[in-house]
Design an enzyme around this catalytic site. Sequence first.
Site, PDB file in Angstrom:
ATOM      1  N   CYS A   1       0.825  -1.219   0.000  1.00  0.00           N
ATOM      2  CA  CYS A   1       0.000   0.000   0.000  1.00  0.00           C
ATOM      3  C   CYS A   1       0.852   1.259   0.000  1.00  0.00           C
ATOM      4  CB  CYS A   1      -0.935   0.012   1.207  1.00  0.00           C
ATOM      5  SG  CYS A   1      -0.039   0.145   2.767  1.00  0.00           S
TER       6      CYS A   1
ATOM      7  N   CYS B   1      -2.953  -3.973   7.086  1.00  0.00           N
ATOM      8  CA  CYS B   1      -2.191  -3.166   8.056  1.00  0.00           C
ATOM      9  C   CYS B   1      -1.621  -4.085   9.147  1.00  0.00           C
ATOM     10  CB  CYS B   1      -3.072  -2.088   8.672  1.00  0.00           C
ATOM     11  SG  CYS B   1      -3.964  -1.098   7.457  1.00  0.00           S
TER      12      CYS B   1
HETATM   13 FE1  FES Z   1      -1.290   0.899   4.403  1.00  0.00          FE
HETATM   14 FE2  FES Z   1      -2.821   0.770   6.587  1.00  0.00          FE
HETATM   15  S1  FES Z   1      -3.373   1.494   4.599  1.00  0.00           S
HETATM   16  S2  FES Z   1      -0.805   0.108   6.336  1.00  0.00           S
END
Ligand code: FES
Length: 149
Positions: free
Chosen positions: A50, A119
């Site tokens: 992400c 996450c």
């Molecule tokens: Fe990337 Fe939470 S959106 S770690």
Amino acid sequence: MEDGLARLQAMVEEEMRRTYSEAAIDHAMNPRNMGRLKDADGWARYTGPCGDTMEIWIRTSSDEIEEARFFTDGCGTSMASGSMVTELATGKSIDEALEIGQEDVLDALGGLPEENEHCALLAATTLKLAIGDYLSRLREPWKKDYDRR
Ligand code: FES
């Protein structure tokens, strides 16, 4: 104006409670073990798919994680995940801490929405890498002398 702000804040908090568990909100708002650990025995920085990054430092004593700390530039749930993974690791043996995975972090947080589950993976992966760094330093202890982190 103040009434409007208070209502807006109440609405945001209500929405948050509908989406996240109490534990996740608590660890996101009041993260434990956040910040660099000086003279750590193991450290890792990992950037997930992400694009968010987490760092974890561990200090060990007699093959046990005495202290674990983290930092992340990521979202609130990465904050909660870093907080929880360092809590889970503290007091564990190295072998036990290596077993901590994404599911353990999710369970301890009371779950996360599906779109935030990665996450917890970011936190669990960073912990494993920090332990890996500790183990490699055991084999090559002179490396710590050149540590500039
Ligand atoms: Fe990337 Fe939470 S959106 S770690």
